[in-house]
Design an enzyme around this catalytic site. Structure first.
Site, PDB file in Angstrom:
ATOM      1  N   ALA A  14      70.596  39.598   9.183  1.00  0.00           N
ATOM      2  CA  ALA A  14      71.036  40.829   8.520  1.00  0.00           C
ATOM      3  C   ALA A  14      71.989  40.486   7.380  1.00  0.00           C
ATOM      4  O   ALA A  14      72.827  39.592   7.508  1.00  0.00           O
ATOM      5  CB  ALA A  14      71.727  41.757   9.521  1.00  0.00           C
ATOM      6  N   TYR A  32      60.145  34.584   4.955  1.00  0.00           N
ATOM      7  CA  TYR A  32      59.857  33.650   6.035  1.00  0.00           C
ATOM      8  C   TYR A  32      58.706  32.708   5.679  1.00  0.00           C
ATOM      9  O   TYR A  32      58.767  31.511   5.968  1.00  0.00           O
ATOM     10  CB  TYR A  32      59.534  34.415   7.315  1.00  0.00           C
ATOM     11  CG  TYR A  32      60.701  35.204   7.869  1.00  0.00           C
ATOM     12  CD1 TYR A  32      62.014  34.758   7.719  1.00  0.00           C
ATOM     13  CD2 TYR A  32      60.504  36.415   8.543  1.00  0.00           C
ATOM     14  CE1 TYR A  32      63.082  35.479   8.210  1.00  0.00           C
ATOM     15  CE2 TYR A  32      61.574  37.136   9.053  1.00  0.00           C
ATOM     16  CZ  TYR A  32      62.855  36.672   8.882  1.00  0.00           C
ATOM     17  OH  TYR A  32      63.914  37.380   9.380  1.00  0.00           O
TER      18      TYR A  32
END
Length: 236
Positions: free
Chosen positions: A151, A196
């Protein structure tokens, strides 16, 4: 905050990766803010701020009192993860510094968790031999580091903090001797998936819809990503 092999907690103790902003030295000479970014391991005093960043990122727009309830729940989750002696656990935090002639401030702007417990990972198929099954489960959890709760504060996004946190998470997994990293992500969030994939992760499966209710996010479908990483060379 790291939990070692025997469950001993150690505060701090991580190298910081500092990335100065271009022209920072020249800007500070005229009193304009000079910024740098760093990643370190969290201490207990960071946990409430980490919980706030988690809540704001994963449950945006929620008002009082629900936002406080979720923040408190995240705080307790972090504390329980630290107290759990099943495996290793570390919470990494990203900081940005703002300095000028009038102030010197540090902002906790992002966070990510890494552990070797593997509680959210799919388990290997059980065999008829219970001893072999326990060994396989134990070996799998020791060799796979699970990354969760990445986050970044909305005010500090698009500055490379998420990538810095993920790279430090991978370095931590290497230090632990892990051979792979795993994580869950929202399959509808292409920006996160792109981050990612750019770091070498590949999707290996999609969780069933009912699993989203366990994460208290029923409107999200989670995918599982995996990345193979080289372990440290053994000393001769």
């Amino acid at each position: 905050l790291e939990r070692g092999c025997r469950g001993r907690s150690v505060e701090g103790g991580s190298r910081a990766t500092t990335v100065p902003t271009p022209m920072s030295v020249r800007a500070s000479a005229f009193g304009a803010p000079a910024t740098s970014q760093s990643v370190r391991r969290a201490t207990k005093s960071d946990l409430w701020k980490v919980a706030e960043v988690h809540t704001a990122s994963f449950f945006p727009g929620e008002g009082f009192p629900l936002v406080k309830v979720r923040t408190l729940d995240r705080y307790w989750m972090l504390e329980s993860a630290i107290a759990d002696r099943t495996g290793r656990y570390v919470c990494l935090v990203a900081e940005t510094d703002a300095q000028n002639l009038l102030n010197n401030q540090r902002h906790l702007a992002g966070c990510v968790n890494v552990d070797t417990v593997g509680g959210n990972l799919p388990l290997p198929k059980r065999t008829s031999d219970p001893v072999r099954t326990r060994t396989r489960l134990r070996r799998r959890r020791e060799k796979i580091a699970y990354v969760s709760n990445l986050a970044v504060d909305a005010a500090y996004r698009r500055r490379g903090l998420a990538k810095m946190l993920m790279e430090e998470a991978e370095d931590t997994a290497k230090e632990w001797g892990c051979s792979s990293l795993a994580l869950h992500y929202d399959i509808a969030d292409e920006a996160v998936a792109g981050l990612y994939r750019g770091l070498g992760y590949r999707m290996v499966g999609i969780e069933p819809q009912w699993n989203s209710y366990l994460y208290l996010r029923p409107n999200i479908r989670f995918g599982l990503m995996l990345k193979r990483i080289p372990t440290k060379d053994k000393k001769k």
